[in-house]
Write a protein that holds these residues in place. Sequence first.
Motif, PDB file in Angstrom:
ATOM      1  N   TYR A  16       0.825  -1.204   0.000  1.00 31.12           N
ATOM      2  CA  TYR A  16       0.000   0.000   0.000  1.00 31.12           C
ATOM      3  C   TYR A  16       0.863   1.260   0.000  1.00 31.12           C
ATOM      4  O   TYR A  16       0.562   2.226  -0.695  1.00 31.12           O
ATOM      5  CB  TYR A  16      -0.931   0.011   1.214  1.00 31.12           C
ATOM      6  CG  TYR A  16      -2.046  -0.995   1.172  1.00 31.12           C
ATOM      7  CD1 TYR A  16      -2.691  -1.323  -0.018  1.00 31.12           C
ATOM      8  CD2 TYR A  16      -2.475  -1.629   2.343  1.00 31.12           C
ATOM      9  CE1 TYR A  16      -3.717  -2.245  -0.049  1.00 31.12           C
ATOM     10  CE2 TYR A  16      -3.508  -2.552   2.322  1.00 31.12           C
ATOM     11  CZ  TYR A  16      -4.124  -2.858   1.118  1.00 31.12           C
ATOM     12  OH  TYR A  16      -5.150  -3.770   1.093  1.00 31.12           O
TER      13      TYR A  16
ATOM     14  N   ARG B 252       2.167   1.863  -3.393  1.00 25.95           N
ATOM     15  CA  ARG B 252       1.124   2.353  -4.303  1.00 25.95           C
ATOM     16  C   ARG B 252       0.778   3.817  -4.026  1.00 25.95           C
ATOM     17  O   ARG B 252       0.493   4.571  -4.968  1.00 25.95           O
ATOM     18  CB  ARG B 252      -0.119   1.471  -4.183  1.00 25.95           C
ATOM     19  CG  ARG B 252       0.085   0.073  -4.763  1.00 25.95           C
ATOM     20  CD  ARG B 252      -1.033  -0.874  -4.364  1.00 25.95           C
ATOM     21  NE  ARG B 252      -0.814  -2.200  -4.926  1.00 25.95           N
ATOM     22  CZ  ARG B 252      -1.250  -2.605  -6.110  1.00 25.95           C
ATOM     23  NH1 ARG B 252      -1.958  -1.777  -6.873  1.00 25.95           N
ATOM     24  NH2 ARG B 252      -1.006  -3.817  -6.546  1.00 25.95           N
ATOM     25  N   ILE B 253       0.793   4.226  -2.769  1.00 23.93           N
ATOM     26  CA  ILE B 253       0.562   5.639  -2.449  1.00 23.93           C
ATOM     27  C   ILE B 253       1.716   6.478  -2.995  1.00 23.93           C
ATOM     28  O   ILE B 253       1.497   7.587  -3.517  1.00 23.93           O
ATOM     29  CB  ILE B 253       0.415   5.829  -0.929  1.00 23.93           C
ATOM     30  CG1 ILE B 253      -0.912   5.241  -0.449  1.00 23.93           C
ATOM     31  CG2 ILE B 253       0.508   7.304  -0.555  1.00 23.93           C
ATOM     32  CD1 ILE B 253      -2.151   5.932  -0.989  1.00 23.93           C
TER      33      ILE B 253
ATOM     34  N   LEU C 153       1.082   6.956  -6.587  1.00 22.20           N
ATOM     35  CA  LEU C 153       0.001   7.918  -6.788  1.00 22.20           C
ATOM     36  C   LEU C 153       0.520   9.339  -6.628  1.00 22.20           C
ATOM     37  O   LEU C 153       0.209  10.227  -7.436  1.00 22.20           O
ATOM     38  CB  LEU C 153      -1.111   7.633  -5.780  1.00 22.20           C
ATOM     39  CG  LEU C 153      -2.464   8.300  -5.992  1.00 22.20           C
ATOM     40  CD1 LEU C 153      -3.080   7.888  -7.304  1.00 22.20           C
ATOM     41  CD2 LEU C 153      -3.395   7.962  -4.837  1.00 22.20           C
TER      42      LEU C 153
ATOM     43  N   ALA D 213      -2.893  12.466  -2.878  1.00 25.39           N
ATOM     44  CA  ALA D 213      -2.842  11.032  -2.580  1.00 25.39           C
ATOM     45  C   ALA D 213      -4.000  10.539  -1.723  1.00 25.39           C
ATOM     46  O   ALA D 213      -4.147   9.336  -1.521  1.00 25.39           O
ATOM     47  CB  ALA D 213      -1.521  10.697  -1.896  1.00 25.39           C
TER      48      ALA D 213
ATOM     49  N   ASN E  34      -7.660   7.771  -3.643  1.00 30.66           N
ATOM     50  CA  ASN E  34      -6.898   6.528  -3.515  1.00 30.66           C
ATOM     51  C   ASN E  34      -7.807   5.314  -3.326  1.00 30.66           C
ATOM     52  O   ASN E  34      -7.352   4.241  -2.949  1.00 30.66           O
ATOM     53  CB  ASN E  34      -5.907   6.626  -2.356  1.00 30.66           C
ATOM     54  CG  ASN E  34      -6.581   6.910  -1.012  1.00 30.66           C
ATOM     55  OD1 ASN E  34      -7.762   6.617  -0.830  1.00 30.66           O
ATOM     56  ND2 ASN E  34      -5.831   7.467  -0.069  1.00 30.66           N
TER      57      ASN E  34
END
Length: 471
Positions: free
Chosen positions: A4, A7-8, A11, A251, A255
Amino acid sequence: MTDYAHRIRRLSGLGPRYSGNDAHRTLIEDVASELSALGYTVERDTHSFERWDVADGGSALRIGQKNITVSSAWPYSGETGPRGVTAPLTLVTGLQKNWDAAAGKIAVIDVHNLDVPSELLFDTWSDELPFETVANPVVGSEFAGTDLTKAREAGVVGVIAVWNGLADEAARGQYLPFTHDYQGIPAVWIPESERDIALTAAKHGDLATLTLDAAKTPDASMDTLWAVSAGSGPDADEAVLVVTHSDGGNAVEENGHLGLLALARDAATTDHNRTIVFVYTAGHLRIPAVTEHGQATTAWLNAHPGLWSPDADGLTAVAGLAIEHLGAKHFGISPVSGRYEPDGTLEPEILYATTGELAELTRATWSGVSIDSSTPLKPGALVHLGEGEPLHDQRIPAVALVTGPLYLLAELEGDLVDIDALTRQIDSFRRLLTHLAGPAESSSFGTVKLPTKEEKALAGERVLRFVESLH
């Protein structure tokens, strides 16, 4: 680094994903690739529209000989070209604005960042609301009653909106309001620190130059994605909709695809009684480009009744989940540094359940910003915030997370997301989906009761009285 967290970081690296821009389209393709890799057939609805963008450094304001800080451009307002427009300033006040008095001039309006009593926006399934007020510039920008098209029709040449009650750093980069169609008149936001200068100059009719060098792209497009995980039980003709949107400026906004993909991975590897439809909708920040009413998900519902409507020949949606704004940290002005930064707390969750039965289920299964169960809200008579609203409007019982930090619509970098809170929220949605897509009878999810005309009228009167009290 967790998945996670990675992935943030991805982003954040993409930058603002305004509807149809390169970053937005890149994220959509990322999600499409992941769904395909999980074995899903990814379907697309392409939305074509005229995109409006202002380049970095494209907005400026000069009053007399003084350069004035611009917090942000008013999205889809208008454009001046690189030379700007020069005209006298004039102050326009009140909820019902007399734009005619500003013909041939640049209008200055004072916009309160409202601290709105929660009871005006939300209802409750319990005895009390989990928070007393909501202070978010999204609300203030909408409640200001500003219709720029009327200003343009009255001959106003530009508008300067001044933030009142919002710290300068919180005002920077706010993409507001985001629900209006193209207005055809240039407008910008300036911070509270410039308020006295702007209001005094407007009262004196001082000369100002407003620059909003924006460009329009007539052939822009963006795709809404959707994929189906077929049910394997006796209720496979019933559907659970899992919804989020793809556009966002930071972000936290948006999300929700991290939750959608986590649930899609589970569904791809685990049998489930009901069919699950995953919808990754585009256009949340450009709603007029995809629908004339409601949120962006409304466009998908209108296009695909066979995947949810009991009146069509196909699936009947019996429940839904709307996932937005995961893991939002709370920001404030640090008394030490004076900067706008995390203060070590998390944002209070705005978590809806649209039936009493789902409220009980949520209290039993939810673990979000704390390890304790959250208090689910009941939609108010006037509004259900976020992309869960179309599900509510169609009487589909649903749970929706739509937490609203001050920075939600701002171009803000930095450490916005608490990964532990995000993980707890996604795991909570996992538990909810397991129940909703499982063997439980759909009748146990409850029935959505929409507000009556009388309830809407009463709620509208209360909001109007509150807004009028500020002017």
